[in-house]
Design a protein around this motif. Structure first.
Motif, PDB file in Angstrom:
ATOM      1  N   ALA A   1       0.828  -1.212   0.000  1.00 57.42           N
ATOM      2  CA  ALA A   1       0.000   0.000   0.000  1.00 57.42           C
ATOM      3  C   ALA A   1       0.861   1.261   0.000  1.00 57.42           C
ATOM      4  O   ALA A   1       0.576   2.213  -0.755  1.00 57.42           O
ATOM      5  N   LEU A   2       1.911   1.270   0.810  1.00 55.98           N
ATOM      6  CA  LEU A   2       2.805   2.444   0.829  1.00 55.98           C
ATOM      7  C   LEU A   2       3.495   2.627  -0.520  1.00 55.98           C
ATOM      8  O   LEU A   2       3.610   3.756  -1.020  1.00 55.98           O
ATOM      9  N   TYR A   3       3.956   1.542  -1.105  1.00 57.68           N
ATOM     10  CA  TYR A   3       4.591   1.638  -2.416  1.00 57.68           C
ATOM     11  C   TYR A   3       3.603   2.180  -3.455  1.00 57.68           C
ATOM     12  O   TYR A   3       3.944   3.076  -4.228  1.00 57.68           O
ATOM     13  N   LEU A   4       2.395   1.638  -3.463  1.00 59.85           N
ATOM     14  CA  LEU A   4       1.418   2.082  -4.457  1.00 59.85           C
ATOM     15  C   LEU A   4       1.040   3.545  -4.244  1.00 59.85           C
ATOM     16  O   LEU A   4       0.844   4.279  -5.218  1.00 59.85           O
ATOM     17  N   CYS A   5       0.960   3.975  -2.991  1.00 64.06           N
ATOM     18  CA  CYS A   5       0.690   5.394  -2.724  1.00 64.06           C
ATOM     19  C   CYS A   5       1.829   6.266  -3.237  1.00 64.06           C
ATOM     20  O   CYS A   5       1.589   7.376  -3.744  1.00 64.06           O
ATOM     21  N   SER A   6       3.042   5.788  -3.154  1.00 65.67           N
ATOM     22  CA  SER A   6       4.182   6.565  -3.655  1.00 65.67           C
ATOM     23  C   SER A   6       4.138   6.715  -5.173  1.00 65.67           C
ATOM     24  O   SER A   6       4.733   7.632  -5.725  1.00 65.67           O
ATOM     25  N   ARG A   7       3.447   5.847  -5.855  1.00 60.83           N
ATOM     26  CA  ARG A   7       3.348   5.900  -7.317  1.00 60.83           C
ATOM     27  C   ARG A   7       2.431   7.027  -7.779  1.00 60.83           C
ATOM     28  O   ARG A   7       2.401   7.362  -8.959  1.00 60.83           O
ATOM     29  N   PHE A   8       1.662   7.624  -6.857  1.00 60.25           N
ATOM     30  CA  PHE A   8       0.740   8.694  -7.225  1.00 60.25           C
ATOM     31  C   PHE A   8       1.263  10.076  -6.845  1.00 60.25           C
ATOM     32  O   PHE A   8       0.524  11.052  -6.937  1.00 60.25           O
ATOM     33  N   THR A   9       2.519  10.163  -6.439  1.00 60.30           N
ATOM     34  CA  THR A   9       3.084  11.469  -6.106  1.00 60.30           C
ATOM     35  C   THR A   9       3.359  12.254  -7.389  1.00 60.30           C
ATOM     36  O   THR A   9       3.436  11.692  -8.487  1.00 60.30           O
ATOM     37  N   ARG A  10       3.522  13.534  -7.236  1.00 55.09           N
ATOM     38  CA  ARG A  10       3.779  14.414  -8.387  1.00 55.09           C
ATOM     39  C   ARG A  10       5.096  14.038  -9.087  1.00 55.09           C
ATOM     40  O   ARG A  10       5.189  14.086 -10.303  1.00 55.09           O
ATOM     41  N   GLN A  11       6.098  13.623  -8.318  1.00 51.47           N
ATOM     42  CA  GLN A  11       7.387  13.261  -8.903  1.00 51.47           C
ATOM     43  C   GLN A  11       7.298  11.946  -9.683  1.00 51.47           C
ATOM     44  O   GLN A  11       8.046  11.741 -10.634  1.00 51.47           O
ATOM     45  N   ALA A  12       6.418  11.051  -9.284  1.00 55.13           N
ATOM     46  CA  ALA A  12       6.330   9.740  -9.940  1.00 55.13           C
ATOM     47  C   ALA A  12       5.493   9.779 -11.212  1.00 55.13           C
ATOM     48  O   ALA A  12       5.667   8.931 -12.090  1.00 55.13           O
ATOM     49  N   ARG A  13       4.596  10.736 -11.337  1.00 53.98           N
ATOM     50  CA  ARG A  13       3.702  10.765 -12.506  1.00 53.98           C
ATOM     51  C   ARG A  13       4.426  10.829 -13.843  1.00 53.98           C
ATOM     52  O   ARG A  13       4.050  10.106 -14.767  1.00 53.98           O
ATOM     53  N   PRO A  14       5.447  11.661 -14.007  1.00 49.27           N
ATOM     54  CA  PRO A  14       6.111  11.722 -15.326  1.00 49.27           C
ATOM     55  C   PRO A  14       6.821  10.417 -15.709  1.00 49.27           C
ATOM     56  O   PRO A  14       7.051  10.165 -16.885  1.00 49.27           O
ATOM     57  N   ARG A  15       7.166   9.607 -14.738  1.00 46.08           N
ATOM     58  CA  ARG A  15       7.890   8.365 -15.020  1.00 46.08           C
ATOM     59  C   ARG A  15       6.961   7.177 -15.279  1.00 46.08           C
ATOM     60  O   ARG A  15       7.426   6.054 -15.388  1.00 46.08           O
ATOM     61  N   ARG A  16       5.679   7.414 -15.381  1.00 48.43           N
ATOM     62  CA  ARG A  16       4.744   6.310 -15.633  1.00 48.43           C
ATOM     63  C   ARG A  16       4.938   5.791 -17.045  1.00 48.43           C
ATOM     64  O   ARG A  16       4.885   6.518 -18.018  1.00 48.43           O
ATOM     65  N   THR A  17       5.156   4.521 -17.116  1.00 51.73           N
ATOM     66  CA  THR A  17       5.271   3.843 -18.413  1.00 51.73           C
ATOM     67  C   THR A  17       4.219   2.746 -18.442  1.00 51.73           C
ATOM     68  O   THR A  17       3.701   2.353 -17.396  1.00 51.73           O
TER      69      THR A  17
END
Length: 160
Positions: free
Chosen positions: A31-47
């Protein structure tokens, strides 16, 4: 009395407690990892492969949460309480109970009858079928993620 030889042996507390503690820790980590995927810094790195990986992790987390929910149903019950529940929920046509057993895979508490008809109690009936659907779905999503990641790496090597 040896409880392992007893026909009235439900889920063992010494096994159930570590499963619940470890499962809760893993569920919180996912859950913590998945929440970290929705941060502003992680959004541009979504593939695409990262999205499929995250969907796979969501389905694993859902299956684990359901499993823990099922474990919680028997966690506070001792063997006597489990036996009483078997007796209370005994369907018609069952002459007498001869034992009970707690299975971890699939998660269930099975009441054993003298005529060979067994039935499950306490753990909701939707838990094991839902887990049986979620885990293959997680595997498929994980395989799609691995395929897309491999495809992206191959393309990157060809360019560079």
């Amino acid at each position: 009395m040896n409880t392992a030889a007893s026909p009235w042996h439900g889920h063992s507390f010494s096994v159930l407690l570590p499963i619940m503690l470890a499962g809760t820790a893993v569920l919180l980590a996912i859950a913590l990892y998945l929440c970290s995927r929705f941060t502003r810094q992680a959004r541009p790195r979504r593939t695409p492969f990262a999205v499929w990986r995250d969907v796979s992790l969501v389905t694993v987390a859902a299956a684990l949460a359901l499993y823990l929910w099922g474990c919680l149903h028997v966690f506070f019950l001792d063997d006597q309480d489990q036996s009483e529940e078997c007796e209370l929920q005994r369907p018609g046509g069952i002459p007498r109970l001869v034992g009970l057993r707690g299975d971890f895979i699939p998660l269930r508490l099975v009441c054993e009858a003298s005529n060979g008809r067994d039935y499950s109690v306490i753990i909701p009936g939707y838990i094991s079928p839902a887990i049986a659907i979620l885990l293959p779905l997680a595997l498929v999503c994980g395989l799609i993620s691995a395929f897309l990641h491999h495809k992206q790496r191959t393309r990157t090597r060809e360019k560079g």
